[in-house]
Every structure is written in C-alpha cells, then in structure tokens.
Design an enzyme around this catalytic site. Structure first.
Site, short mmCIF file in Angstrom:
data_model
loop_
_atom_site.label_atom_id
_atom_site.label_comp_id
_atom_site.label_asym_id
_atom_site.label_seq_id
_atom_site.Cartn_x
_atom_site.Cartn_y
_atom_site.Cartn_z
CG ASP A 346 -21.73 -6.07 2.66
OD1 ASP A 346 -22.75 -5.74 2.03
OD2 ASP A 346 -21.52 -5.69 3.83
CG ASP A 461 -27.93 -5.53 5.78
OD1 ASP A 461 -28.37 -5.15 6.88
OD2 ASP A 461 -27.03 -4.93 5.16
CD GLU A 464 -33.23 -2.53 9.27
OE1 GLU A 464 -33.14 -2.27 8.05
OE2 GLU A 464 -32.44 -3.28 9.86
CG ASP A 558 -24.34 -1.22 9.74
OD1 ASP A 558 -24.10 -2.45 9.64
OD2 ASP A 558 -24.96 -0.57 8.87
CG HIS A 616 -19.10 -7.33 8.32
ND1 HIS A 616 -18.69 -7.36 7.01
CD2 HIS A 616 -20.23 -6.58 8.34
CE1 HIS A 616 -19.53 -6.64 6.27
NE2 HIS A 616 -20.47 -6.16 7.05
#
Ligand SMILES: *[C@@H]1O[C@H](CO)[C@@H](O)[C@H](O)[C@H]1NC(C)=O
Ligand SMILES: *[C@@H]1O[C@H](CO)[C@@H](O)[C@H](O)[C@H]1NC(C)=O
Ligand SMILES: *[C@@H]1O[C@H](CO)[C@@H](O)[C@H](O)[C@H]1NC(C)=O
Ligand SMILES: *[C@@H]1O[C@H](CO)[C@@H](O)[C@H](O)[C@H]1NC(C)=O
Ligand SMILES: *[C@@H]1O[C@H](CO)[C@@H](O)[C@H](O)[C@H]1NC(C)=O
Ligand SMILES: *[C@@H]1O[C@H](CO)[C@@H](O)[C@H](O)[C@H]1NC(C)=O
Length: 878
Positions: A346, A461, A464, A558, A616
């Site tokens: 990450d 990631d 949006e 998430d 994850h």
C-alpha cells in the site's frame, strides 16, 4: 390572471377525473425536488394525496402525475426498417426548470436482441460520454426477437416475442412514459414499467444482491465511501437485469455519466433522474440472464484476458513498516504452508506519500524484493494514486514538474491548477486523464518507476477521484449543487472530491466525474503495455464506470472486518460479474477494524473462491495474514487454497469464456437456474461457471449451514459429506460448518480439468493435467483453455489450444482434433457417477489395467496415463 384561472380550472378537472390512480404504488413523482408541498404540486398540474391510515407503503410520492398528463406530446414520427424517429413537443411546463421544448426520440434496432433508445435535444448538442466506445449496430438484423410501439398515451414500449408461448405472446420489457418525462438542462426524469419485481444490478451499491423495490433510491456519483447501504459508493454501473415470472430475463443500461438517482418502486417501475447529458438506453431482450449480460458486453466491451498468475493468492496490507517487514510477513506465511503468488504494498512504500517515489529509509530496497519474488516465480504489485504532490521544490519531483510541462492537471474554472489534499503532506493535484498528453505523462512515470521496482501490475486507488477536503484547498468557491434543480441522494457533489465547475480537457468535472477512473484505467493499461511489451496488464481499480472491465478488475473497497461484510462480500462480487468485470474480489478478513480469528478463518476459506483473491488490511488493524492468526486460520487457508490452485485450469478457462463470449466467472445461482425461484434471493452461495457451487459458512458461531441445491446431482469433490442427489428437484441440505474447510460441490454433467498445485501458479503450471468427470444421467462435458498465461496476443496470434472432454458411462473422448500448439500431458482421470465397476477399460484400443473403482462413491480413478492431450479415447466395458 387569466392563465391562473385557466390553471385552476384545469386543476379542478384533473382532480375530478384523473387523480384517481387507485394503487399508490403506480404513482409517478411529479415533484421530485426538495420541498414538495401541495401548492407547488398544484402549480404543476399534478395530484396531491398524503399517506392515509393503513397505506402499506411509506415512501410513495404525495405529488403525482394525473393519469392523462401530457407534458410532452408526439408532434410527428417516421419509421423505417431499423427503427423510428419521433419528435416530442412540450405542452405544459414542468415547473422544474426551463424545459427543453422539442425533443427527438431515436429508436434503433442494434441487433436481433438489442434495441437502443436515445432521447436528445435536436437543437443543441448536449454532453455524452466518450467511453465506453459504442460499436455500430449489427449489419445483420434479420430476425429481431422484439418490436416496439409508441402508444396513444405517449408510452414507448419495447416488447419481446415469446414464440413458444403462442405467436402473439409479447412481454413488455420496457414502457417509457414520455408524457410525464421532465427534460431540462440539469435535470431529467423518466419512468418505465418493469415486467416483474425481480431486479439486480444498479451498482455500485452495498447490500443484498436482489434490489429492493420499496421506493428504493440508488445514487450514482463516484465517492470514496466505505461500503454501507443506501450510499453512493466508488463506481457507477447503471445497468439492471430483470428476471420475469417464467425465468426469462431482460435488462437495460443507461449510458450517462452525470450524477443521478435511479429509483425502484413496487409498481414495478424504474425511474431515472440524471442531472445532465442525454437519455441513451440500451435494452437487452435476453431471454436468459446470461444472454442479457452477454448482450450488455456486446455494447460496452468484454474484459481483456488476465495473466494466469493473477489467479493466485495475493497478500497485502496497509502498514508494513519496511521492505524487510513486507518480506518477513510473506516468509512467515510461506513457512506455514500458505500458497502465495503475489505480494503487494500500500502507500507505505512512498516517500511522504508521494506517488512514484520510494521512502529512502525503509523502502529503498523495494526493487530487491520484487526481484526475489520473480526469482521464486512470484509477482509484485503496488498501489498507485492518481493525485500527485503539488507542494514539492521545483525540479525535485518529476510527477509534478512533468505534469506542469505537459499541462495535464485538472484546472479550476479560472484556469488555475486544482489543489486538493489526498495523501500528500501538502497539496495534491489531479492528472486529467482526458487530456491528450495524459497517457504520455503517465507512461513516462510508470516506465521510470519500473526501473527502480520491477512491478507486475497496478492497483489504482483513490480514483473517484477522492479528495480529503470538499472541493479546493485554497478557496471555498465550490457550490456544486446551488443551481441544480435536483441533487441526487441529497448529497452535495463536491463532497470528498473536487468541484463540479473544475475543468478537464474533455468537459467540466460535472460531466466527467464518473469517468475519472475509466480514463485512468485506459492510461494505466497503455502505460503497463509500454513497460512490459506483450505482457497482459494487470490492473485493479477501486472506482469504475460501465464497461471498465475491458481494462481493469475491481475490488470492493474499504469494507469492515465484520460478519455482515463477510456475507455481503458475495453480493458485492456477483454484482460486478453482471457488469463484465469478472476479476473482482473483496478484502479477505476485512479492511477496516480488527478481524477475529474465527471471522478470518471463515473469510480465508470463502476468499479462496473470489475470482480476485487478496487478503488486505488497514494500518490501525491487527495483523491478519493467515500465519499471524495461527492454525485456526491456517488450516482452512491451506485446504481452500489447495483446491483453488488445483482447479485454476478451470477458473482460467472461465476467464477465457468471459473474454471471448461475455460469460460470467463467479455467478449467482439464478444464472444457472433461472426457472427456480428459490435461487432468486440466494446470495449466500455462488458458482464458478456452471460446474462448481460454493456453500460457505457466513455467521459467527455457525454450526450448521443450510445449503440450497438446485435440481441435479452435486458431487462432493473433497469427500466431506458425500454426494447430494437433487435429481428429482431442488432441495435444502444441512451441512456441518466445520472450521477447517469450506464446502463446495461439483455439478453433474461437467468435465473439469485440473493440475496438482505447486507452491505458486508458476509451479502448478508445470504439473501434468488431470480430468474430473462428473456424470449426470451418464453424460458430462467440459473444456480447458491452454496458452502461456501472459502474452497479450496469445489468442489473436493463435498460440493457444482448447481441449474438450466429452463423456458417457461408456466412452470418454479428450480431444482437440486439430494439431496442438503445445504438448500437454494428461496423467489422471477421475470419473464420478459410474454406477458399476467396468470389466475392462481400453485407451485408444489398448487395454488399461491401472484403475481403481470405489463402489461407495461410484468413483473410477485412472492414474499414470501419461497421455498427450490430443485425441484420447477411453472405453469402459461392463
Ligand atoms: C417533426 O417535428 C420537428 C419538430 O417540431 C420538426 O423539426 C421536423 O421537421 C418534423 N418532421 C416532419 C417529418 O414533419
Ligand atoms: C522508517 O521506519 C521507522 C520504524 O518504523 C520509522 O520510525 C521511520 O519514521 C520510518 N522512516 C520514514 C522516512 O518514514
Ligand atoms: C502537451 O505537452 C507539450 C509539452 O510536452 C506541450 O507543449 C503541449 O502544449 C501539451 N498539449 C496540450 C494540449 O496541452
Ligand atoms: C471418503 O470418505 C469415506 C467416508 O469417510 C472414506 O471411507 C473414504 O476412504 C474416503 N475416500 C477417499 C478417496 O478419501
Ligand atoms: C515449495 O515450498 C516448500 C516449502 O517452502 C519448499 O520446501 C519446496 O522446495 C518448494 N517447492 C518448489 C518447487 O519450489
Ligand atoms: C483446437 O484448438 C484450436 C486452437 O489451437 C481451436 O481453434 C479449435 O477450436 C480446437 N478444436 C477443438 C475441437 O477443440
């Protein structure tokens, strides 16, 4: 004054004659904006009726259209072989905003099963999304299974002929109410009746797979929001599948990238409320659910082939402290016998959370880890965020400097670069992936970083795009919803993202917001192709738009480490299989909050059957890699992943079916059994293709799993509880919810190829092949797709083989018939459902004696065949 009097007279008439819509569930909302009240309702020429005692429904609109309301009426129409063009004229104002006075409705057959309906402003070009690229209509439309009609009361109906029910039997798939349609610049509303109340799709939204029709509202404006019900989430997929009363299916997709609400009401009906763009519907006539999904992908594109290694198990967490910490975690799991193919990182690896950098203290040696992984046949993937730091010293940070030079950042309406705040310590700036320089820019960054860390895929990631502040860093000029007649979901549009007034090369952020991730996926796909020519790019994206499966997979974001999210992970995954995004998974053991040993044990077992299988975790949460939690988690992990890895040739072949034909990989039970209503609400089980059904434990302290077995025979490959015989009809069976393994069953009628697993997919691919045959009424068939597992062009250049197996109780033929491109060794065959022991077995006419028959399991096993996979004939003599 005169007009007011006229309006009042009109009102008296409507309330007397046309407001008497008996069934409240059929009312169409005439005042969808905020502050509905009786006076405003009457101004619109609509009916007002509040909830009466005893009304079973709570949420129906108080202000609704009278029966013969004529907002738009047909002024003229022309028809030809391929469709119709209809002009509509506004008769009375909607009072919502400035109505578009004249509209053109274009109805066009797209194939024998697909029809497109566009409703546009003939005088002004309005915004339309450039992706996904829509193919031209089929040139051969010779036997359409539908027709359409524009009725006297201004309904546009699309009807499917169901010939086997009599020549005149037609099902109204769609019935768009043009009379009550509202069409203004920033608000559109149109309602269509549905054939039944069984509806799926309309993602990305959390909850059960089948959608509630109880005036439920689905809001679409991509947002970084942990998945909970009734909220807008990461992606926009305005496509539904509707299952009719006889198990036939139809579907509809709205091609529109603006923020919108879609509502379902019990009529049954669906209402679309986009806040811009045009209405551009594609209707899919099915008639099976699988057909609907294939037809949808004929329009939006089918997924590209994935690399074989991406089907292995992936290990990740947010919060590894260093390369060494990452390596250590990986090693303790390998030492514990966990199969792992891919290690991830990450944002921890970055310097000050800046994209395309390495933390100089703790991650400078990350490249070495990637090299070690490669040496062992493993792969490496890291996170990439779109926003880059806007606050570094000039000349020190190429992602910002080069972006400036190439002019690729999103601008404000005043022409300044938009500054938000994502992970970077100062400001964050947002690449505009619609800009002509964006792919060049992005490719350069990917290529440079690859020189430091030889990664194998990209995890995109925060796309949006997510922004830690609402709107801009440096001013509060963002008033996104101020001039909108209607705000979808009643949530202001710049929440956790940039402003609607911001400017992209293609259009305003207002129009392209929902396309941000799609555009990023295109640039990322091209960048990865440049970095590793002729290797299939592997991309997992959080945000999505319709058709994005062409470029990327998806994970469900998430989610929480709790039992509800374990259960809902199944609907989350199946939902994306509808959208042509088959490479999808949920974070195994959950992301937010601490998992528990029991939850993680169940989750590892279930996650072994996610198409994309990755554990994850969040930085605040306690370790949840299987080895950290001990044998309770390790045992089911080893068991479930043994089977996953063993059956990868089958799973990979399903991805080939998705790529070639738009088939689903993970699929709900109703896809295989659409005529069995007991499957409609079942989102606690699912299938891999048609051959494998997973029946997981999903509840805390669960002792018994009540599994539903649709009609047929279900073999227990693991030999845990035995065959379930449901040949005389679907039935429920209680299974022990043992902590050490997960139940899955193989459906009679299928032949499934496998390979004994090694430590990695790289190893497994070197094993000889085996074949399971599961007879149903004495027959079974199946196929396997074989290639090098990574070349981008293996299919287009013909470097692949497809081997078929066909069996009866008397003969088994494994065949390609034509010349094989490569040599494959078939070493063992297991035939389930052979009712008595054969006296003799011949392979290609030579007698074969090395077989074992287990009468109790009706299982015949042949080992040490060492036969190449071109044409093999096995005869069983009784
Ligand atoms: C139909 O109506 C539209 C709008 O009123 C007009 O522009 C068009 O010319 C008409 N077409 C025909 C064939 O009458
Ligand atoms: C490297 O890791 C150590 C130990 O976790 C931590 O104290 C330090 O801040 C890290 N360095 C950087 C640059 O993040
Ligand atoms: C693309 O980048 C070049 C510099 O590499 C720049 O000169 C050009 O103006 C950019 N194009 C656009 C449309 O901004
Ligand atoms: C299957 O299970 C039965 C009953 O537990 C057992 O007797 C048999 O040996 C098992 N067969 C195999 C092949 O493991
Ligand atoms: C697989 O892993 C085990 C345990 O780490 C190791 O002993 C074995 O050599 C590995 N096999 C291969 C083919 O690498
Ligand atoms: C054999 O494989 C070729 C590709 O190598 C494929 O085109 C063909 O359909 C296969 N034939 C059969 C019968 O499976």
């Amino acid at each position: 004054m005169r007009s007011v009097l006229l309006a009042a007279g009109f009102l008296a008439l409507t309330s007397a004659l046309q407001c008497d819509i008996q069934n409240a569930i059929e009312r169409i909302d005439c005042l969808p904006e905020r502050n509905s009240n009786e006076q405003r309702c009457h101004e619109r020429g609509c009916c007002w009726k509040t909830r009466q005692d005893g009304d079973p429904h709570v949420n129906f609109p108080y202000c609704f259209y009278p029966r013969d309301y004529s907002g738009y009426v047909i002024s003229n129409q022309t028809q030809d072989r391929h469709g119709a063009t209809v002009y509509l004229q506004r008769q009375q104002p909607s009072h919502s905003a400035q109505d578009i006075g004249v509209l053109r409705v274009e109805v066009r057959s797209y194939s024998n099963q697909i029809v497109r309906i566009r409703i546009v402003d003939p005088h002004n070009q309005r915004w339309e999304p450039p992706y996904p690229a829509i193919p031209p209509p089929s040139s051969r439309i010779d036997s359409p299974i539908f027709d359409f009609e524009i009725t006297q009361d201004s309904r546009l109906e699309v009807r499917r002929f169901d010939g086997d029910q009599g020549d005149n039997h037609k099902v109204k798939l769609v019935s768009l109410n043009l009379g009550t349609m509202i069409y203004t610049d920033r608000f559109i509303q149109v309602t269509s009746l549905l054939p039944s109340n069984v509806v799926y799709g309309l993602g990305e939204h959390h909850g059960s797979l089948r959608r509630s029709m109880d005036y439920s509202r689905f809001t679409f404006y991509n947002e970084d929001q942990p998945p909970v019900e009734n909220k807008r989430l990461y992606g926009t997929q305005p496509f539904y599948i509707n299952l009719e009363s006889d198990g036939r299916a139809n579907g509809m997709w709205l091609l529109n990238s603006n923020a919108m609400d879609i509502l379902l009401q019990p009529a049954p009906a669906i209402t679309y409320r986009p806040t811009g763009g045009v209405l551009d519907f594609f209707i899919f006539a099915g008639p099976s659910p699988a057909d609907v999904v294939k037809q949808y992908q004929d329009i939006v594109g089918r997924p590209k082939m994935i690399p074989y290694w991406s089907l292995g198990f992936h290990l990740c967490r947010y919060g590894y402290k260093s390369t060494e910490d990452t390596r250590r975690t990986l090693q303790r799991n390998l030492d514990a016998g966990v199969r792992i193919d891919v290690q991830w990182n990450d944002i921890d690896y970055m310097d000050k959370f800046n994209g395309f950098t390495l933390d100089p203290e703790n991650y400078s040696d990350l490249g070495k880890l990637a090299d070690e992984l490669h040496k062992d046949g493993r792969h490496y993937v890291m996170i990439v965020d779109p926003a880059v730091s806007g606050s570094e010293t000039p000349g020190s940070y190429p992602p910002y400097d080069r972006g400036l030079e190439q002019n690729v950042f999103v601008k404000t309406a005043k022409g300044r670069i938009v500054e938000g705040r994502v992970w970077n310590l100062g400001t964050s700036v947002f690449p505009d992936f619609t800009h002509p320089n964006a792919t060049i820019y992005w490719t350069e960054l990917f290529r440079d970083f690859h020189k430091r860390v030889a990664y194998d895929g990209a995890w995109i990631d925060m796309n949006e795009p997510s922004n830690g502040i609402d709107g801009h860093n440096d001013d509060n000029s963002c008033r996104s919803d101020q001039d909108m007649p209607y705000v979808p979901g009643d949530v202001y549009l710049h929440k956790r993202t940039i402003c609607t007034s911001d400017v992209h090369h293609l259009s305003s952020h207002y129009n392209v917001h929902n396309l941000y991730a799609y555009a990023e996926a295109i640039s990322t796909y091209k960048a990865l192709t440049a970095v590793a020519p002729n290797k299939r790019p592997f991309i997992i994206s959080r945000s999505t738009f319709s058709g994005q499966g062409f470029y990327s997979g998806h994970w469900t974001g998430d989610i929480y480490s709790n039992w509800g999210n374990l259960k809902d992970s199944i609907s989350g995954i199946l939902d994306f299989s509808f959208y042509g995004i088959p490479m999808v998974g949920a974070d195994i053991c959950g992301f937010l909050q601490d998992t528990t040993t029991e939850l993680c044990a169940r989750w590892q077992a279930l996650g072994a059957f996610y198409p994309f299988s990755r554990n994850h975790n969040n930085i605040q949460a306690k370790d949840q890699d299987p080895a950290a939690l001990g044998e309770t988690v390790l045992k089911p992990t080893r068991n479930a992943f043994y089977w996953r890895y063993k059956l990868l040739p089958y799973l990979y072949t399903l991805f080939y079916g998705a790529h070639m034909d738009g088939e689903t990989v993970a699929r709900p039970l109703f896809f295989e059994y659409p005529e069995d209503p007991k499957t409609y609400d079942n989102d606690r089980q699912f299938m891999w293709g048609r051959a494998l059904m997973v029946v997981p434990a999903l509840f805390e302290n669960q002792k018994i799993i009540t599994g539903y077995f649709p009609k047929g025979i279900w073999y227990d490959l693991q030999n845990r509880t035995g065959t379930v015989d449901a040949t005389s009809g679907g039935k429920y069976v209680d299974l022990p919810a043992d902590m050490d393994y997960i139940h899955f069953f193989m459906k009679g009628g299928n032949a499934v190829f496998f390979q004994e697993p090694g430590n990695t997919t790289t190893d497994s691919r070197k094993s000889p092949f085996g074949l399971y045959v599961f007879l149903d009424d004495g027959v079974a068939s199946g196929r396997v797709f074989l290639d090098d597992g990574e070349s981008i062009d293996s299919i287009t250049s013909g470097e692949f083989d497809v081997v078929h197996a066909m069996a009866t109780k008397d003969i088994l033929v494994v065949s390609n018939r034509s010349q094989m491109k490569s040599f494959y060794n078939l070493d063992e065959v297991h035939v389930y459902g052979i009712k008595s022991q054969p006296k003799e077995i011949f392979i290609d006419r030579a007698e074969f004696i090395d077989f074992v028959y287990d009468e109790q399991r009706q299982l015949l096993t042949m080992n040490n065949l060492n036969h190449d996979m071109t044409l093999m004939t096995v005869s069983f003599v009784y």
